[in-house]
Design a protein around this motif. Structure first.
Motif, mmCIF file in Angstrom:
data_model
loop_
_atom_site.group_PDB
_atom_site.id
_atom_site.type_symbol
_atom_site.label_atom_id
_atom_site.label_comp_id
_atom_site.label_asym_id
_atom_site.label_seq_id
_atom_site.Cartn_x
_atom_site.Cartn_y
_atom_site.Cartn_z
ATOM 1 N N ASN A 182 0.801 -1.228 0.000
ATOM 2 C CA ASN A 182 0.000 0.000 0.000
ATOM 3 C C ASN A 182 0.829 1.271 0.000
ATOM 4 O O ASN A 182 0.299 2.357 -0.238
ATOM 5 C CB ASN A 182 -0.936 0.003 1.213
ATOM 6 C CG ASN A 182 -2.003 -1.067 1.104
ATOM 7 O OD1 ASN A 182 -2.449 -1.396 0.008
ATOM 8 N ND2 ASN A 182 -2.420 -1.621 2.240
ATOM 9 N N THR A 183 2.144 1.134 0.312
ATOM 10 C CA THR A 183 2.999 2.336 0.376
ATOM 11 C C THR A 183 4.229 2.133 -0.506
ATOM 12 O O THR A 183 5.323 2.535 -0.144
ATOM 13 C CB THR A 183 3.430 2.612 1.831
ATOM 14 O OG1 THR A 183 4.154 1.478 2.324
ATOM 15 C CG2 THR A 183 2.231 2.872 2.716
ATOM 16 N N ILE A 184 4.024 1.502 -1.652
ATOM 17 C CA ILE A 184 5.132 1.092 -2.500
ATOM 18 C C ILE A 184 5.970 2.272 -2.987
ATOM 19 O O ILE A 184 7.148 2.130 -3.328
ATOM 20 C CB ILE A 184 4.603 0.267 -3.696
ATOM 21 C CG1 ILE A 184 5.679 -0.689 -4.222
ATOM 22 C CG2 ILE A 184 4.036 1.152 -4.790
ATOM 23 C CD1 ILE A 184 5.909 -1.868 -3.355
ATOM 24 N N ALA A 185 5.356 3.483 -3.017
ATOM 25 C CA ALA A 185 6.064 4.652 -3.527
ATOM 26 C C ALA A 185 6.716 5.488 -2.429
ATOM 27 O O ALA A 185 7.316 6.529 -2.710
ATOM 28 C CB ALA A 185 5.113 5.537 -4.335
ATOM 29 N N GLU A 186 6.612 5.050 -1.185
ATOM 30 C CA GLU A 186 7.205 5.815 -0.091
ATOM 31 C C GLU A 186 8.725 5.866 -0.251
ATOM 32 O O GLU A 186 9.368 4.824 -0.422
ATOM 33 C CB GLU A 186 6.859 5.181 1.257
ATOM 34 C CG GLU A 186 5.474 5.491 1.754
ATOM 35 C CD GLU A 186 5.303 6.959 2.121
ATOM 36 O OE1 GLU A 186 6.237 7.548 2.711
ATOM 37 O OE2 GLU A 186 4.242 7.513 1.794
ATOM 38 N N PRO A 187 9.330 7.060 -0.216
ATOM 39 C CA PRO A 187 10.786 7.148 -0.402
ATOM 40 C C PRO A 187 11.550 6.657 0.825
ATOM 41 O O PRO A 187 11.058 6.721 1.949
ATOM 42 C CB PRO A 187 11.011 8.644 -0.610
ATOM 43 C CG PRO A 187 9.880 9.308 0.120
ATOM 44 C CD PRO A 187 8.701 8.382 -0.033
ATOM 45 N N VAL A 188 12.762 6.162 0.585
ATOM 46 C CA VAL A 188 13.657 5.780 1.673
ATOM 47 C C VAL A 188 14.128 7.066 2.360
ATOM 48 O O VAL A 188 14.535 8.018 1.686
ATOM 49 C CB VAL A 188 14.866 4.998 1.127
ATOM 50 C CG1 VAL A 188 15.870 4.711 2.244
ATOM 51 C CG2 VAL A 188 14.405 3.700 0.460
ATOM 52 N N PRO A 189 14.070 7.144 3.681
ATOM 53 C CA PRO A 189 14.545 8.350 4.372
ATOM 54 C C PRO A 189 15.972 8.707 3.954
ATOM 55 O O PRO A 189 16.831 7.817 3.824
ATOM 56 C CB PRO A 189 14.478 7.958 5.850
ATOM 57 C CG PRO A 189 13.410 6.907 5.910
ATOM 58 C CD PRO A 189 13.533 6.153 4.635
ATOM 59 N N LEU A 190 16.232 9.996 3.752
ATOM 60 C CA LEU A 190 17.549 10.435 3.299
ATOM 61 C C LEU A 190 18.657 9.965 4.229
ATOM 62 O O LEU A 190 19.763 9.626 3.795
ATOM 63 C CB LEU A 190 17.574 11.963 3.180
ATOM 64 C CG LEU A 190 16.817 12.576 2.002
ATOM 65 C CD1 LEU A 190 16.781 14.093 2.134
ATOM 66 C CD2 LEU A 190 17.462 12.179 0.681
ATOM 67 N N VAL A 191 18.359 9.912 5.523
ATOM 68 C CA VAL A 191 19.395 9.620 6.507
ATOM 69 C C VAL A 191 19.986 8.218 6.331
ATOM 70 O O VAL A 191 21.149 7.992 6.695
ATOM 71 C CB VAL A 191 18.833 9.821 7.933
ATOM 72 C CG1 VAL A 191 17.799 8.759 8.262
ATOM 73 C CG2 VAL A 191 19.950 9.833 8.970
ATOM 74 N N ILE A 192 19.210 7.275 5.777
ATOM 75 C CA ILE A 192 19.736 5.917 5.612
ATOM 76 C C ILE A 192 19.979 5.570 4.146
ATOM 77 O O ILE A 192 20.156 4.393 3.798
ATOM 78 C CB ILE A 192 18.815 4.865 6.268
ATOM 79 C CG1 ILE A 192 17.390 4.951 5.717
ATOM 80 C CG2 ILE A 192 18.840 4.980 7.776
ATOM 81 C CD1 ILE A 192 16.486 3.795 6.194
#
Length: 443
Positions: free
Chosen positions: A359-369
């Motif tokens: 359901n959240t396939i487009a959520e970006p990876v947090p910049l910090v990791i």
């Protein structure tokens, strides 16, 4: 009419030998290699054979395939047995092959059971394979990575042959009843399901299937000028009860379900019983072992992490030994699973995470990791603020690793069963630490 008159044959060869296919078109199984347009078929049809090793269980056509190649190729064909051939015989043949090469003639050397050759015997082939004096075709039931000289193996293409399916074997048996080379000149009647029973019993082995067919017909009931083969005949000849079952049918899934639920219910007696029902019906032991490996994490998990180790070890034992020896290793595994503390926390965690992931396939990876291997990525703040846990006193950080939309979501919720109670205690400590240090940051 005398009984033996029903079985008069022009030759006394076993049925499997009489029906050995001589053409690629008659070969049964291995469609992943020999189907239309597949690599091995193209090599054979184009007479572009290079050194290769056929790896697979008994009775799947390794030797037959080598003979088919011999019939199609323009090369000389020499067959070795690793059981009876020594280094002297190998070197004599290699010298002859070298002479043939000088006259422009290829030589194919087929080595059955190549894994039985020791290192010195295998080394004797190496210079001739390197020079192209011979095309080596080896056949083995053992993993060539462990049993074949590395230098020799690197010069051979390995083709993995698979056990024949029940459908493959049933078709082969039907053909044996029709063809004059088999029992086509005799009147043989089979009760419904007997051919399928033979196919299941043979466990992917064509040679065993044909030998069993021959045995049940020889022991069938003679009625006037015909032979009747019943389920009772099959049971008598194979020492198997009528619990033989279709590996793709409903009973197959009912019994594997019974095994799984008996282990889940911590009932070792029922688990061993259902295991025996499957194995004695001809079920592939590696199939059962794979299900036990799944169970070890799905139903035991971190409550006893040793369960997964034992399940994998049982799978390896089944691969090394096969039936009937591996039955005790599977018994070891299913009893351990039945007696182990149970937790489905890992299964539940994944299913919940899977739903969110879809359901959240487009959520970006947090910049910090995010990784920052280039200068441009660093300029875009990839990895900025990353905290390396090993550099901290407590080996912990409060860095957010989930996407913003899922921050704070809990997937893994440990139980208090077995060793997972310690895992739960540790997870509570980690969460308390993060909450305390997050509060400090927010003040």
């Amino acid at each position: 009419m005398e009984q033996m008159s029903l079985f008069d044959r022009p030759q006394n060869e076993p049925l499997a030998a009489r029906l050995r296919p001589k053409r690629l078109e008659d070969f049964v199984g291995q469609t992943h290699l020999l189907g239309k347009g597949k690599v091995l078929r193209r090599l054979i049809e184009g007479d572009n054979i290079s050194s290769m090793i056929f790896w697979g269980p008994p009775g799947v056509g390794k030797t037959t395939l080598a003979h088919i190649i011999a019939n199609r190729t323009q090369a000389s064909f020499i067959e070795f047995s690793a059981v009876t051939s020594g280094i002297k015989e190998i070197r004599d043949v290699m010298q002859k092959a070298e002479e043939n090469r000088r006259y422009g003639e290829r030589t194919i050397v087929f080595v059955d059971e190549i894994h039985r050759f020791n290192k010195a015997q295998q080394d004797a082939f190496l210079p001739f394979v390197e020079k192209g004096s011979i095309v080596l075709i080896g056949a083995t039931t053992e993993n060539p990575s462990f049993e074949v000289n590395g230098a020799l193996l690197s010069r051979c293409k390995v083709f993995v042959l698979q056990g024949l399916t029940t459908e493959d074997l049933t078709g082969l048996l039907s053909r044996a009843l029709r063809e004059p080379r088999g029992f086509g000149n005799q009147k043989v009647e089979m009760e419904d399901g007997v051919l399928e029973g033979i196919a299941v019993f043979s466990n992917g082995d064509a040679r065993m299937a044909l030998s069993t067919l021959e045995m049940v017909i020889l022991n069938g009931e003679i009625i006037e000028d015909r032979v009747l083969v019943t389920h009772g005949t099959l049971e008598q000849c194979t020492s198997k009860k009528s619990l033989l079952y279709d590996k793709k049918g409903e009973e197959h899934y009912n019994i594997i379900s019974a095994l799984h639920k008996s282990m889940r219910n911590s009932d070792p007696d029922a688990a061993v019983y259902w295991l025996a029902r499957m194995l004695e019906a001809g079920e592939e032991p590696l199939y059962v072992a794979r299900r036990v490996v799944r169970f070890a994490s799905e139903d035991v998990g971190l409550a006893d992490s040793r369960a997964l180790e034992i399940a994998v070890a049982a799978y390896q034992a089944c691969h090394f030994l096969g039936m009937p020896e591996c039955s005790v290793h599977l018994s070891h595994a299913v009893v351990y699973m039945a007696m182990a503390p149970k937790s489905n926390a890992l299964e539940a965690a994944y299913n919940k995470a899977k739903e969110d992931a879809l359901n959240t396939i487009a959520e970006p990876v947090p910049l910090v990791i995010r990784n920052a291997p280039t200068a441009l990525m660093k300029e875009l703040d990839y990895g900025k603020g990353y905290q390396y846990a090993h550099d901290t006193k407590d080996k912990l950080t409060n860095m957010q690793c989930l996407p913003d939309a899922l921050a704070g979501t809990e997937y893994y919720i440990p139980t208090e069963e077995g060793d997972e109670a310690k895992v739960k205690e540790r997870l509570c400590e980690i969460k308390d630490w993060k909450e305390k240090h997050q509060n400090k940051l927010s003040k």
